[in-house]
Scaffold this motif. Structure first.
Motif: not given
Lengths: 316, 327, 280, 564, 273
Positions: A215, C91-92, C95, C118, C168, C173, C176
């Motif tokens: 995250s 990271r964004n 997930q 997150p 997530a 995202p 995934v």
């Protein structure tokens, strides 16, 4: 697959599988329903109140912790307290100290202050050191772990008691309580850190840590925001069990003559000075001894109960 | 395996060196000038200087430390006198060889430690085992309450209470001394009984709790269920399948505790006036007898560190899972 | 459009025996020169038995592990060693949903805190505040939004996995990665979660890397399948190609080993089922 | 010159501490008859002790603990008597035929050895052995005991003892029986000096390093048969000792057995119980806590009591503000409650209140109290008046150094408590026992005040007042003038007394000097501590020897029933 | 066709919990014939494992069992612990789910097989060892004479499960209860173990109760199937009947949910739509 019958959803809508994680509230509720725990809590409450309101209490009892009462002792007999049971009377509730007639009740009350302050300070310091270093070692592994672990090995290999006495007796008296806290913590933290390190390793492998990393959490955030809250139970348990340990250590060091300096009263120091008197004036030994024992016992029992409550909570 | 042992022993040496250096630095930083102390009451600056020279105190600290280490390994010279390895120097107070002082006192400490260890192992493990098997019964609960109490008594308080009751009041035991076994076995036993008990009680209670917890955990293991499903006798299940896994971790703790005690049970020995390493430590600290403090600290650290290695080796022997991977 | 490009990724672990610095080192290759692409909106499944390296591959793809060698490109940017802002952006966009729903949720935090984490970690404040945001997310994954202040242990396994999925989705995202996301679930719950995953993909158009050992599950969800064995991809192709016309020996063995409900019985049941539906 | 109490245990107070004084205290007043009786020949006397012996090498050991013991295994040219009271401090010939013949105006002293004296090896004791032994005192490593030989006997400045510098040129041995000492300046009482441990003969050429500390070579009636330092020591008869040559040592028992390292409380318990071999035991002063327990007639019979011969005092550092004001020092003298201080060490049975610097055992001492208060409980009003005069009515803070030892700390606390009404806040600074004297003996390190004690080596002010108050003796290290008093009047009087030839006149003059010094109030005399001992029921011939700080005279003690 | 070996009737298992006693199995009934395999299938918490434990009286502390369990017509419920012990591992054996934790890590597999044999058959260690080697051979552990002295962790997961089976079979039981024996295993290994079980059963004629959550596995191994849901036995019948014509809604839902590897039939979704 859209036709999934409702029967299969039983689990989904059913009662919650478990309660919320063990909260302080829950621990307290459980403890209040345990007779032994309530007794311990009550005793500890008395001791803590004694420590907190020592000046007030001694004002009521009439004698300060440092006031001599030559009339309460018999100089010709080496300074034994006058009267039976170590001079217990309306004047001196717990009797007096031989050789100077200081009021034992006042000294017990003030001694509680010293013992508890030192033990709690040491617990806090050990806690901070042990938790932070243990977490860093367990989380970062590699050379950080090597470094911290070797320091821990080193400190644990040390004959701590011998060394504590040696250091304390060579250091200038200065501020003894602070010194005691520092020395006790310096040798105490590895034992907490070792446990924390192990748990951190386990927790660091748990998927929620990875999830947090995925995250976007940075390492320090992982350590302090994800892992630390999960160490709460261990920290609570270990701290509750550390306090009696440190009360014992402080008393032990004072018993060995390197603890707090006179005229400050501490239970260990009182026991130490009662050693030569135990056959003539057993109360002088029995009273601080009983307070020390009961306090340690109460804290130990309480720690044990908290542990079982938390264990039960974790298992559920 | 050999590689493993060598690696571990290397670690031992490193830790001992660190302990050594740390102790050395601390005591030379904190303590008064030993030359002044040796010099005594009627001291002149000249005498101090000559003592400093003989002891090598005029050299840099690290050189001194190096010589100290050399002394342990190869012996060293003090002025005219030679001190053969293992040389830990001479007491500032009595001029005795520190090594002699230690070897003279070690038997007492060992006797105390071994006796106590036997006592607490027997009492602790047996108590814990019975409690585990009778989990939840009256026996279990009172035993565990007792164990908590035992853990909570500071050992000097217990020592004094016992001494007061058994020796002064009831006079069933003699004042503790450290007679040789060969001189008078009866007195030997009676003398050590109290130190053993005092030392053992805390551990016994701890071990009882540990054993109980471990046995209960083990009894819940799947392999115990398997053993039951095989139709084994309950006693066999307990003895073979529950006890060994439950006790193996205790071996580790026991090793460490025992090793810690070999370095001297300071409080117990002091309270009972037993001339062991612990009392030597207390006395030398009181007299600021640095060579002795150094030696005692080192010795205690040595036992702990070696104990650590031995425990690991024993553990390796006891737990087949560890045994194979390290081979 | 190729979202993620994995090229020749290798991961070696150095395992050390006991004995400190003298202990022998033994490198163990968990992932061996693995390459694959993930297209936007598709589901790529990676299957294999335990120890095949599929989870390590997933973790490398999520930048949770650094590869020993090889490169990762995300949206044509090399992110193999990305740090700082670039990593944050990655990271964004990527997930992960993990296998064990309980282990992957911090037991000390409420659902609200978990699903907004997150955002919190990336310094974004959720739209309309944490409470509203988390309720919306919970609704999306089929959870009762009133339960946003509950802890993970108060949910069942399937519900917990939904929380994991909600988390997530919090950052919106593009990819995934589901690491054995349904393996720990009972078969009925499994079906629901698979359904949810498919629905979410349909709604949001992101890609999945779907790691699984259960070939039957993979067949339900994947468009393309990579079969891994001993750290290597032994076969990579479209779902039907891999399942119906496997080329690799290992793939064939694997497929053959999967237990099947007697097809004849199943066919009869289906027919009956259909009749029942129609008669309704 | 000795401080009263050395090395006491950090952990538990040493019961032998009080006896750790040397000095020939004269005229002890209250030596009780106690278990006198007639000692039978044979048996073993048990000695229970807390602290072990510092040294067995006579040139190293110099404290009450060993001085008394040395007489069992060692002989000196002269020695003190063996009797209760003043007879005990009288110097009598031992190895020598007389107490020495002075010549050259007292600068040269000649001693002749008796016939038939021998070492335990059987070798006869010769003048060369005496010379060798004395010359060891100059060895910087070995000669750490009695300083008198070095201070009085002339020697080349570079002389470093026989092992480093060879034979000593200034001691002559014209024949095997005669030894001649040349002194730096005339010394009238040299006959007492040769009773010091330094004059124990050592076979020529032996005793290098620490040899004698573990294996002493006996010249007295006993020899060491087993020695575990800090644990035990066993003495057996030395058959080479000839009773005919020794009029001092009764040496009735066949042996002595020391047990060291016993907890003082345990010693008391054992002595009071007196079971088994403990009936044959003697020990040091009992603990304060045991006083109440020895009040039964049976135990009183087994009790010995007497003055220790030392003064316990609090030195006031006259260089520190506001103690540099004599009125402040006087005020403190008024204010200190000596009763509580005495209770801190065990009450009236274990100490008398001190009023003057010199203890009652000193010859010529004047009994007076310059700062009187009712029952010694302190006169706060008088003190307050003085403080007001000095402008210190608002009080001040001072630091009191004391040793890390319960008794000393208790005394400090009592003083702290006594000064509290005057708003004098006493900060107690606890110093490790082993470094205590180093710290307070270093003027740059010492604080405002310190509690310590002083025992004379001579029963006169000569070994008491000059070392403590001669302003010219202040040294940067090892200083014993704790008040750092440098008063011209006092210095002048000290010089005048030193010039006196007549010992009696000098003693009387010291008594006056005591008063002169106390006017300046450089210290607060606190206590004259006492010795209180319980001996085993089978002990005979035990009395407190004034020459050994009230320790039981070991050469006279024995068993009533040797068979027990 | 074959004689009745084992009968369970109205089996109810009650476990104490913090919220009071809970019936984890309610009135379960089924029958196992010789040579027969009965599958018990259900999701987690359905009570299928409790059923098997109840049969041998191995319930965790405080568990109560009512109903009837009969082996060869002999009632097992209410038997003394000693009597049950003589049945466990002898007439009825069990194989558990997780072979690693079900084997004692401290002892060689040989000893663990031998001790079961000797508990029932007595004899010397040597004899028992021979039996153990044979048993290992039967479950196709290569080089059994050497491997017998190895510890559980030295075997692979599949081998461990084979050892468990060898252990269960060394006393030639009449009934074998296998509780999720393949769940922890990879699919290829699972196939081997299933084949082995079938082979051994054919050889010995042992009755088999096979407990699993995997319907596909049940379909390939069991003659009769008991479907359980939250302690309730919802459906009991022949495998063919359960799989081709499930009566209970739960069974049908379960069968619907099972993902199919063979895309022979279009997904339910498409059918419905």
């Amino acid at each position: 697959m859209s036709t999934t019958p409702t029967l299969l959803e039983v689990e989904e809508v059913g009662a919650a599988a478990g309660g919320p994680p063990t909260s302080t509230q829950r621990i307290l509720t459980r403890l209040v329903h345990d007779k032994a725990a309530v007794l311990c809590l009550a005793f500890l409450l008395i001791v803590v109140l004694m420590a907190a309101f020592a000046p007030l209490i001694t004002k009521l009892s009439g004698w300060g912790p440092y006031e001599f009462d030559s009339s309460a002792i018999n100089s010709a007999l080496g300074g034994v307290p006058n009267g039976s049971l170590g001079g217990i009377s309306g004047e001196h509730w717990f009797g007096v100290e031989p050789q100077n007639g200081r009021d034992l009740f006042a000294r017990i009350v003030y001694g509680a202050r010293v013992s508890i302050t030192i033990a709690i300070s040491a617990t806090v310091l050990t806690g901070i050191l042990g938790v932070v270093l243990g977490m860093l070692a367990g989380f970062y592994r590699g050379w950080v772990d090597q470094l911290i672990s070797r320091v821990m090995d080193f400190l644990m290999a040390f004959p701590a008691l011998i060394f504590m006495i040696a250091i304390l007796s060579s250091l200038p008296a200065g501020n003894r309580p602070v010194l005691l806290v520092v020395v006790i913590s310096a040798f105490g933290w590895p034992y907490l850190a070792r446990v924390i390190r192990g748990q951190t390793m386990t927790l660091a492998n748990r998927e929620f840590v990875e999830a947090a990393r995925a995250s976007g959490a940075k390492n320090l955030a992982l350590v302090f925001r994800e892992i630390l809250p999960n160490l709460r139970s261990s920290i609570i348990v270990m701290s509750t069990l550390a306090v009696p340990g440190y009360i014992g250590t402080e008393a032990g060091l004072s018993f060995l003559g390197v603890g707090v300096t006179p005229p400050t009263a501490s239970w260990g120091q009182m026991i130490s000075s009662s050693v030569s008197w135990y056959s003539v004036d057993p109360m002088f030994f029995a009273i601080p001894g009983a307070f020390l024992f009961l306090t340690v016992l109460s804290l130990t029992v309480l720690g044990d109960k908290i542990r079982s409550v938390i264990d039960a909570g974790e298992a559920a | 395996m050999t590689r493993y042992v060598i690696g571990r022993l290397g670690g031992v040496v490193v830790i001992l060196l660190a302990v050594c250096l740390f102790t050395y630095l601390i005591f030379f930083k904190l303590s008064p000038d030993p030359a002044v102390m040796i010099c005594g009451k009627t001291c002149t600056p000249d005498r101090i200087d000559s003592i400093r020279t003989v002891l090598g105190l005029n050299q840099p600290l690290l050189t001194q430390f190096w010589e100290f280490l050399q002394g342990i390994v190869a012996g060293r010279d003090y002025g005219t006198a030679h001190c053969s390895a293992p040389c830990l120097g001479y007491s500032f107070q009595t001029n005795e060889s520190v090594w002699t002082m230690i070897t003279a006192r070690l038997p007492v400490s060992i006797t105390v430690a071994v006796g106590a260890a036997i006592l607490w192992l027997l009492a602790g493990v047996a108590g814990g085992l019975i409690s585990a098997v009778r989990q939840g019964t009256w026996w279990d609960r009172s035993a565990m309450a007792l164990a908590l109490t035992g853990v909570s008594v500071p050992n000097y308080v217990l020592a004094l209470v016992l001494q007061y009751l058994l020796v002064v009041k009831l006079q069933v035991l003699p004042f503790p001394s450290a007679p040789a076994f060969s001189d008078n076995p009866g007195l030997w036993f009676e003398s050590y009984l109290m130190p053993w008990t005092v030392l053992a009680i805390g551990y016994a209670c701890l071990y009882a709790r540990l054993t109980r917890a471990n046995v209960i955990d083990t009894l819940a293991e799947n392999f115990v269920r398997t053993a039951r499903a095989k139709g084994l006798q309950r006693s066999l299940i307990l003895r073979r399948h529950a006890l060994r896994p439950a006790l193996t971790p205790i071996t580790t703790i026991f090793g460490m505790d025992f090793a810690g005690l070999l370095g001297g049970a300071l409080i117990t020995e002091t309270v009972f006036g037993l001339n062991g390493i612990g009392k030597l430590a207390a006395d030398s600290i009181a007299k600021n007898d640095q060579p002795v403090i150094m030696a005692v600290t080192l010795l205690a650290a040595f036992f702990v560190v070696i104990g650590n290695v031995v425990v690991d080796l024993v553990y390796t022997a006891l737990d087949p899972r560890v045994r194979i991977t390290s081979a | 459009m190729t979202l993620l490009r994995v090229r020749d990724v290798t991961k070696q672990f150095i395992t050390r025996g006991q004995g400190g610095f003298l202990a022998p080192k033994a490198p163990f290759t968990a992932v061996d020169r693995v390459s694959f692409d993930v297209e936007l909106g598709e589901t790529l499944a990676v299957v294999g038995e335990s120890g095949s390296g599929k989870s390590t591959t997933a973790r490398i793809a999520a930048r949770l592990l650094d590869p020993t060698s090889g490169t990762l490109e995300f949206e044509d940017q090399d992110i193999t060693r990305a740090t700082g802002k670039q990593l944050a952006r990655f990271r964004n966009d990527v997930q992960v949903v993990f296998q064990d729903p309980f282990s992957s949720l911090n037991p000390r935090y409420t659902v609200e805190r978990i699903v907004t984490a997150p955002l919190a970690y990336q310094g974004i404040s959720p739209k309309g505040g944490g409470r509203a945001f988390s309720k919306e997310l919970m609704e999306r994954v089929g959870l009762n939004p009133d339960h946003s202040t509950r802890y993970p242990s108060q949910f069942s396994g399937g519900q917990a996995q939904r929380i994991g999925i909600a988390r997530a989705l919090a950052v919106g995202p593009k990819l995934v990665i589901c690491d054995e996301a349904v393996s720990a679930l009972d078969v009925s719950i499994q079906a629901q979660i698979l359904e949810l995953l498919v629905r979410l993909q349909r709604e949001s158009g992101f890609s999945y890397i779907f790691i699984a050992h259960d070939l039957a599950v993979v067949r339900q969800i994947a468009q393309r399948v990579a079969v891994m064995n001993k750290g290597r991809i032994v076969e990579l192709g479209s779902r039907d190609q891999v399942f119906d016309r496997p080329q690799d020996e290992y793939t064939k063995t694997l497929l053959a080993a999967v237990p099947r409900i007697n097809p004849e019985w199943d066919r009869r049941r289906r027919l009956r089922e259909q009749e029942r539906m129609q008669s309704r | 010159m000795k401080r009263s109490t050395m090395l006491a245990g950090l952990l538990l107070s040493g019961s032998l501490a009080l006896t750790a004084c040397s000095g020939n205290a004269a005229g002890a007043d209250k030596t009780s008859a106690g278990p006198g009786g007639q000692a039978a020949t044979g048996g073993t006397v048990q000695v229970l002790a807390n602290a072990g012996f510092s040294h067995l090498d006579p040139v190293r050991g110099f404290d009450g603990g060993v001085n008394n013991f040395y007489r069992l295994i060692y002989r000196t040219l002269t020695t003190q008597g063996a009797a209760p009271g003043a007879d005990g401090t009288k110097i009598v010939p031992d190895l020598a035929t007389d107490t020495g013949k002075p010549s050259d105006g007292g600068k040269t002293w000649t001693f002749t050895l008796k016939d038939g004296v021998a070492f335990e090896t059987g070798a006869p004791i010769t003048s060369a052995d005496v010379k060798f032994a004395v010359s060891r005192a100059w060895d910087p490593e070995i000669g750490i005991g009695s300083p008198y030989a070095k201070q009085i006997i002339a020697a080349p400045a570079s002389y470093q003892g026989p092992y480093k510098s060879g034979e000593m040129p200034t001691i002559e041995t014209p024949d095997a029986k005669t030894v001649v000492f040349h002194l730096k300046k005339p010394y009238a009482d040299f006959g007492s000096v040769v009773a010091q441990n330094t004059f124990v003969p050592v076979p020529k050429g032996t005793g290098a390093g620490t040899e004698l500390d573990s294996k002493p070579i006996a010249s007295g009636p006993y020899k060491v048969s087993a020695y575990k330092p800090g644990a035990s020591l066993k003495l057996v008869r030395n058959d080479k000792w000839d009773a005919k040559t020794d009029s001092i040592r009764a040496a009735k028992p066949d042996g002595f057995q020391w047990t060291f390292g016993l907890d003082p409380a345990t010693i008391d318990e054992r002595m009071i119980a007196g079971q088994g071999t403990d009936a044959n035991a003697i020990a040091g002063t009992i603990q304060a806590a045991s006083v109440a327990r020895i009040q039964t007639p049976q135990l009183k019979q087994r009790t010995l009591s007497g003055l220790g011969g030392c003064t316990t005092y609090m030195g006031l550092n006259s260089t520190k503000k506001p103690l540099n004001d004599v009125r402040v020092r006087q005020a403190i003298n008024f204010a200190v409650n000596k009763q509580t201080v005495r209770d801190a060490v065990g009450g009236s049975t274990l100490a008398d209140l001190a009023t003057s610097i010199q203890p009652p055992t000193i010859v010529g001492r004047a009994d007076y109290d310059p700062y009187p208060s009712p029952d010694g409980k302190g006169d706060v009003e008088a003190a307050r008046k003085l403080l007001t005069e000095a402008g210190q009515a608002g009080g001040f803070t001072m630091t009191l150094d004391t040793r890390a030892q319960p008794k000393m700390q208790a005394m400090a606390v009592a003083i702290q408590q006594a000064l509290q009404p005057l708003k004098i806040a006493v900060k107690i600074n606890i110093i490790d026992t082993s470094t205590y004297y180093e710290v307070i003996g270093t003027p740059s390190q010492q604080h405002d005040a310190a509690i310590t004690g002083w025992c004379p080596d001579w029963p006169s002010g000569a070994t008491f007042l000059p070392p403590l108050f001669d302003g010219r003796n202040i040294t940067a290290k090892g200083n014993s003038n704790l008040s750092q008093l440098n008063d011209p009047g006092v210095n002048k009087t000290i010089d005048e007394i030193a010039a006196l030839k007549d010992v009696t006149a000098a003693n009387a003059a010291y008594g006056e000097l005591d008063k002169q010094i106390m006017k300046l109030a450089p210290m607060v005399p606190l206590l004259y501590e006492k010795v209180l001992m319980v001996v085993g029921s089978n002990i005979a011939g035990a009395y407190l020897h004034d020459g050994f700080s009230g320790g039981i005279d070991l050469v006279s003690v024995g068993l009533t029933d040797a068979g027990k | 066709m074959s004689e009745t070996l084992f009968v369970v009737e109205d089996l109810t298992v009650t476990l104490p919990t913090s919220r009071g006693p809970v019936d984890v199995v309610k009135n379960a009934s089924f029958t196992v014939d010789r040579d027969d395999t009965v599958g018990i299938v259900g999701e987690s918490g359905s009570g299928k494992s409790m059923t098997s434990l109840a049969v041998l009286g191995l319930l965790p502390g405080g568990g109560r069992t009512t109903g009837s369990i009969r082996l060869n017509g002999q009632e097992l419920l209410g038997r003394s612990e000693a009597e049950l012990r003589s049945i466990r591992g002898n007439a009825i054996s069990m194989v558990f789910q997780d072979p690693l934790s079900s084997l004692n890590p401290y002892y060689t597999v040989g000893l663990q097989i031998e001790e079961g044999y000797r508990a029932h058959r007595g004899g010397t260690r040597r004899e028992a060892r021979k039996v153990a080697i044979e048993a290992l051979e039967r479950v196709q552990i290569p080089d059994p004479a050497r491997r017998i002295d190895h510890y559980p962790h030295q075997f692979s997961g599949g081998q461990r499960q084979r050892i468990m089976i060898a252990m269960a079979l060394c006393c030639s039981p009449e009934l074998l209860i296998a509780d999720e024996p393949t769940t922890a295993l990879d699919v290829t290994v699972q196939a081997q173990i299933l084949a082995l079980l079938a082979e051994l059963q054919a050889e010995t004629g042992t009755g088999l109760i096979f407990i699993t959550h995997d319907l596909a596995v049940i379909s390939s191994i069991a003659q009769r199937v008991l479907v359980m849901c939250k302690g309730d036995p919802v459906e009991y019948g022949t495998a063919e009947q359960i799989f081709s014509d499930p009566q209970h809604e739960y069974t049908r839902a379960l069968l619907d949910a099972v993902p199919r590897i063979d895309d022979l039939i279009p997904a339910a979704e498409e059918v419905a739509g």
